[in-house]
Design a protein around this motif. Sequence first.
Motif, mmCIF file in Angstrom:
data_model
loop_
_atom_site.group_PDB
_atom_site.id
_atom_site.type_symbol
_atom_site.label_atom_id
_atom_site.label_comp_id
_atom_site.label_asym_id
_atom_site.label_seq_id
_atom_site.Cartn_x
_atom_site.Cartn_y
_atom_site.Cartn_z
ATOM 1 N N SER A 277 0.862 -1.173 0.000
ATOM 2 C CA SER A 277 0.000 0.000 0.000
ATOM 3 C C SER A 277 0.896 1.219 0.000
ATOM 4 O O SER A 277 2.124 1.103 0.037
ATOM 5 C CB SER A 277 -0.892 0.023 1.233
ATOM 6 N N TYR A 278 0.287 2.382 0.007
ATOM 7 C CA TYR A 278 1.077 3.607 0.013
ATOM 8 C C TYR A 278 1.624 3.953 1.390
ATOM 9 O O TYR A 278 2.269 4.974 1.560
ATOM 10 C CB TYR A 278 0.236 4.770 -0.515
ATOM 11 N N ASN A 279 1.365 3.115 2.391
ATOM 12 C CA ASN A 279 1.951 3.400 3.702
ATOM 13 C C ASN A 279 3.474 3.298 3.613
ATOM 14 O O ASN A 279 4.019 2.332 3.087
ATOM 15 C CB ASN A 279 1.414 2.421 4.741
ATOM 16 N N GLN B 43 -1.323 -3.812 -4.571
ATOM 17 C CA GLN B 43 -1.567 -3.004 -3.361
ATOM 18 C C GLN B 43 -2.529 -3.713 -2.409
ATOM 19 O O GLN B 43 -3.596 -3.184 -2.068
ATOM 20 C CB GLN B 43 -2.094 -1.622 -3.748
ATOM 21 N N LEU C 42 -2.749 -4.321 0.691
ATOM 22 C CA LEU C 42 -3.141 -3.795 1.999
ATOM 23 C C LEU C 42 -3.951 -2.509 1.891
ATOM 24 O O LEU C 42 -4.272 -1.876 2.881
ATOM 25 C CB LEU C 42 -1.901 -3.540 2.864
ATOM 26 N N MET C 43 -4.226 -2.111 0.656
ATOM 27 C CA MET C 43 -4.926 -0.851 0.435
ATOM 28 C C MET C 43 -6.415 -1.023 0.727
ATOM 29 O O MET C 43 -7.067 -1.908 0.195
ATOM 30 C CB MET C 43 -4.758 -0.563 -1.043
ATOM 31 N N SER C 44 -6.983 -0.172 1.581
ATOM 32 C CA SER C 44 -8.438 -0.208 1.740
ATOM 33 C C SER C 44 -9.042 1.031 1.081
ATOM 34 O O SER C 44 -8.318 1.948 0.685
ATOM 35 C CB SER C 44 -8.818 -0.307 3.210
ATOM 36 N N ASP D 112 -8.095 4.886 1.740
ATOM 37 C CA ASP D 112 -6.690 5.274 1.888
ATOM 38 C C ASP D 112 -6.267 6.322 0.869
ATOM 39 O O ASP D 112 -6.760 6.330 -0.256
ATOM 40 C CB ASP D 112 -5.801 4.033 1.743
ATOM 41 N N THR E 107 -4.148 8.055 -2.002
ATOM 42 C CA THR E 107 -3.465 7.443 -3.154
ATOM 43 C C THR E 107 -2.102 8.082 -3.396
ATOM 44 O O THR E 107 -1.600 8.082 -4.507
ATOM 45 C CB THR E 107 -4.330 7.576 -4.418
#
Lengths: 402, 252
Positions: A93-95, A169, A171-173, A176, A178
């Motif tokens: 994800s983007y984290n 991605q 883990l992306m919910s 979130d 982008t």
Amino acid sequence: MLGLNSHDLKMFIVIAILTLAAPILLNPFPDASALGESFNAGYPALMQRFVIFGILVIGFNLLFGLTGYLSFGHAAFLGIGSYAAVWMFKLLSYNIVPAILLSVIVAGLVSVVIGYVSLRRSGIYFSILTLAFAQMMYAIAYSDLLGRMFGITVTNGETGLQVYNDDPQILMSAGDPTVPHLFGITMNGSSTWNVGGWSFIFQNGYYLSAIFMIAAFYLSIRIFRSPFGLMLRAIKSNQTRMHYTGLNTKPYMLAAFVISGMYAGLAGGLLSAMDPLTGAERMFWTASGEIVVMSILGGVGTLIGPVLGAGLIKYLENIVSKINDGILHNWFAFMPDWLDNLLVTIIHPFIGKGWHLTLGLLFMAVVIFLPGGLVEGGQRIGRLFRRKKSTDAANGATKPAE
Amino acid sequence: MGILEVKGINKRFGGLQALGDVNLSVQENTVHAIIGPNGAGKSTLLNVLVGKLIPDSGSVMFDGKSVLGLKPFEITQMGISRVFQTPEIFINLTVMENVLIPCFAKRDGAYRLHALESFASEKDMIEQAEKMLEEVNMLDKRHMIASSMSRGDKRRLEMAMCLVQEPRLLLLDEPTAGMARADTENTIQLLKDIRTQRGITMAIIEHDMNVVFSLADRITVLAQGMPLVEDTPDKIKNHPKVREAYLGEAQV
């Protein structure tokens, strides 16, 4: 405090304050003024580079400054860190937490391999080996050799690696951001403080990088002052005596190399976190050369030098390259036309794309007149003041002269 | 059985037989001098002992264990210290740091990555180093950068760096070479003190016969890579073969 002596603690606090206040300090001129447009450096994109390259050169200095081993391929670790981080964005994800963790780990693993081989030699041979490795990595990344071997994309060749909509991605919910974020705090988010003619921008990404740099700086002070740091300086001083003191220099060197590679990986990860795309040019040998130049310009083997060197070069790169003939004409508008034109003609090669020329001259001047870099310059000025003070005291005849 | 037993060492460099069937037995608590004219193979022998050169054949046993094939740092960790002809010290570091490094090496072994520890928690190491410096009368110089010291001081510092590790055998490679007479006398005195106070076994390579005869308990004479004779100083002085090979030309 913090396990530092009072001198180091002062320096650390000064650096921390300067870094945290940079959005204000680097904008000394009102935004709309001619000087402001040309010389203000307090905008996020540039300040990010100051601190991220600061991390890179602090790490480089742990190797070059302490042990004297000149790695000429350090940009490879920066590039690896960048690729690793972008891959985390693509897959998870983007984290930025997994991205930065992985960039440090991967850079560390690769530096174990490169370090193990390169450290079999010293001096110029070591430099050449690291250069060769870095150029190989560059070639692999630029042609996406790994990807073609397995029929997938690894570095995406000359296009560069970036995040696409159809990336997993996993883990992306739904809600979130982008763009890269830290648990919801986006890196490109910022708040602006307008006061008078100034507007100061406090960007999340800058502050994240700044905190990393302050931590990296703290860590480097601790390493410099530790018994381990002493061993590294001893290696630089006399390896023969090291061996005949019963010390195996290899693990020390490798540890220094890997720590330094991990610093570079962190810097690469942060670069990707600020802007989630990367390309092979980040690993090119000129990028490695720039690290060496920053280090020497600031002061090799000093704690604060690398930060100064990185800042100065990134400042020149952005500021000098932004100046063009039009701006010059504006500055010299009060002069007679012929003088204006003459000055612009003389200065023309040194600005815009010619900023490397300015850098070259500056580098020559520093190496010739201040071999200890900017830090030596600072020390000389400091001594000048102190001498003045002590002669004043002597003249007053209150204290005996030292 | 000596603490150092060298048996049948051969070393050839191309066509040159640098060492031919050299035997050497250094007894514990003695000073053993190795003398011989230039090119006799003294330095080659020393380099074999510390692991810098590997002999073509023969054995080197230190305290009952073979040191052949071990790296210099491993041999040093076993308890053999070496003093060089030109003092090998850390010239960019302070005197104190120079002595601290061997203290750490003695305590922590060949390496230990104590990257985040500070010297504040190493009081015992600092105490040990200071005590050593006091013994060689250099405590007042502890903050000096080593490169700024006189040659005699550098020699004393190097000696201190070796002694602080409490070696079982100290190898000295021409410790007084190029020294003024006063410095030479000081060095002899220093070595005598080390011997009486610490009882450290020494093997010493030396050109200066004055030094050799005032220190050594036994002397081995090498000539052209071969051991000529091994005996006590008094016997060596009057040995006809030795006079012919070496002392004759030195005019003792």
